[in-house]
Design a protein around this motif. Structure first.
Motif, mmCIF file in Angstrom:
data_model
loop_
_atom_site.group_PDB
_atom_site.id
_atom_site.type_symbol
_atom_site.label_atom_id
_atom_site.label_comp_id
_atom_site.label_asym_id
_atom_site.label_seq_id
_atom_site.Cartn_x
_atom_site.Cartn_y
_atom_site.Cartn_z
ATOM 1 N N UNK A 1 31.597 32.435 40.892
ATOM 2 C CA UNK A 1 31.175 33.175 39.702
ATOM 3 C C UNK A 1 32.334 33.984 39.122
ATOM 4 N N UNK A 2 33.124 34.617 39.995
ATOM 5 C CA UNK A 2 34.301 35.366 39.535
ATOM 6 C C UNK A 2 35.313 34.434 38.859
ATOM 7 N N UNK A 3 35.503 33.263 39.448
ATOM 8 C CA UNK A 3 36.448 32.295 38.886
ATOM 9 C C UNK A 3 35.996 31.856 37.499
ATOM 10 N N UNK A 4 34.716 31.518 37.366
ATOM 11 C CA UNK A 4 34.220 31.047 36.080
ATOM 12 C C UNK A 4 34.299 32.142 35.030
ATOM 13 N N UNK A 5 34.109 33.387 35.441
ATOM 14 C CA UNK A 5 34.258 34.505 34.503
ATOM 15 C C UNK A 5 35.711 34.618 34.036
ATOM 16 N N UNK A 6 36.654 34.454 34.984
ATOM 17 C CA UNK A 6 38.071 34.486 34.619
ATOM 18 C C UNK A 6 38.392 33.363 33.638
ATOM 19 N N UNK A 7 37.851 32.176 33.897
ATOM 20 C CA UNK A 7 38.119 31.044 33.011
ATOM 21 C C UNK A 7 37.540 31.280 31.617
ATOM 22 N N UNK A 8 36.393 31.930 31.550
ATOM 23 C CA UNK A 8 35.800 32.247 30.246
ATOM 24 C C UNK A 8 36.685 33.215 29.463
ATOM 25 N N UNK A 9 37.500 34.006 30.179
ATOM 26 C CA UNK A 9 38.413 34.949 29.549
ATOM 27 C C UNK A 9 39.759 34.288 29.243
ATOM 28 N N UNK A 10 39.858 32.991 29.506
ATOM 29 C CA UNK A 10 41.073 32.264 29.166
ATOM 30 C C UNK A 10 42.090 32.131 30.275
ATOM 31 N N UNK A 11 41.753 32.570 31.487
ATOM 32 C CA UNK A 11 42.675 32.441 32.611
ATOM 33 C C UNK A 11 42.526 31.038 33.191
ATOM 34 N N UNK A 12 43.636 30.300 33.268
ATOM 35 C CA UNK A 12 43.603 28.965 33.855
ATOM 36 C C UNK A 12 43.677 29.114 35.375
ATOM 37 N N UNK A 13 42.643 28.683 36.054
ATOM 38 C CA UNK A 13 42.545 28.894 37.498
ATOM 39 C C UNK A 13 43.139 27.728 38.261
ATOM 40 N N UNK A 14 44.005 28.040 39.241
ATOM 41 C CA UNK A 14 44.586 27.037 40.130
ATOM 42 C C UNK A 14 43.752 27.039 41.402
ATOM 43 N N UNK A 15 42.978 25.999 41.621
ATOM 44 C CA UNK A 15 42.053 25.939 42.752
ATOM 45 C C UNK A 15 42.749 25.826 44.098
ATOM 46 N N UNK A 16 44.054 25.635 44.120
ATOM 47 C CA UNK A 16 44.805 25.605 45.369
ATOM 48 C C UNK A 16 45.282 26.995 45.777
ATOM 49 N N UNK A 17 45.085 27.982 44.918
ATOM 50 C CA UNK A 17 45.461 29.368 45.215
ATOM 51 C C UNK A 17 44.208 30.206 45.401
ATOM 52 N N UNK A 18 44.375 31.345 46.051
ATOM 53 C CA UNK A 18 43.245 32.246 46.220
ATOM 54 C C UNK A 18 42.945 32.932 44.890
ATOM 55 N N UNK A 19 41.767 33.533 44.810
ATOM 56 C CA UNK A 19 41.388 34.234 43.579
ATOM 57 C C UNK A 19 42.353 35.384 43.311
ATOM 58 N N UNK A 20 42.799 36.074 44.377
ATOM 59 C CA UNK A 20 43.739 37.184 44.194
ATOM 60 C C UNK A 20 45.089 36.682 43.686
ATOM 61 N N UNK A 21 45.568 35.548 44.197
ATOM 62 C CA UNK A 21 46.829 34.981 43.707
ATOM 63 C C UNK A 21 46.711 34.602 42.233
ATOM 64 N N UNK A 22 45.558 34.082 41.836
ATOM 65 C CA UNK A 22 45.346 33.731 40.433
ATOM 66 C C UNK A 22 45.314 34.980 39.555
ATOM 67 N N UNK A 23 44.697 36.046 40.029
ATOM 68 C CA UNK A 23 44.654 37.286 39.242
ATOM 69 C C UNK A 23 46.060 37.830 39.021
ATOM 70 N N UNK A 24 46.911 37.744 40.056
ATOM 71 C CA UNK A 24 48.273 38.260 39.943
ATOM 72 C C UNK A 24 49.103 37.457 38.944
ATOM 73 N N UNK A 25 48.835 36.155 38.852
ATOM 74 C CA UNK A 25 49.633 35.319 37.954
ATOM 75 C C UNK A 25 49.071 35.282 36.539
#
Length: 64
Positions: A39-63
């Motif tokens: 759910x957190x990932x999909x919310x990030x994607x709705x905000x335009x953040x491209x999520x890398x599923x090979x990284x953790x959610x925290x690593x994606x937030x930092x990038x």
């Protein structure tokens, strides 16, 4: 071995990797936790953040 779940673009799924490494790096032992992370990932994607599923959610937030 307990059941492991990973987050895919289609939501939490059981990991079936046995011989090769799983293509989704992060695993969860609890389906409810995996769903919360998804759910957190999909919310990030709705905000335009491209999520890398090979990284953790925290690593994606930092990038982001």
């Amino acid at each position: 071995m307990s059941k492991r779940y990973h987050i895919t673009p289609d939501g939490p799924k059981p990991c079936t990797a046995t011989q090769k490494a799983c293509q989704y790096g992060n695993h969860y032992t609890d389906i409810e936790e995996a769903q919360r992370v998804a759910d957190d990932i999909y919310e990030m994607e709705m905000q335009g953040v491209e999520f890398d599923y090979n990284k953790s959610i925290d690593e994606n937030r930092l990038s982001a």
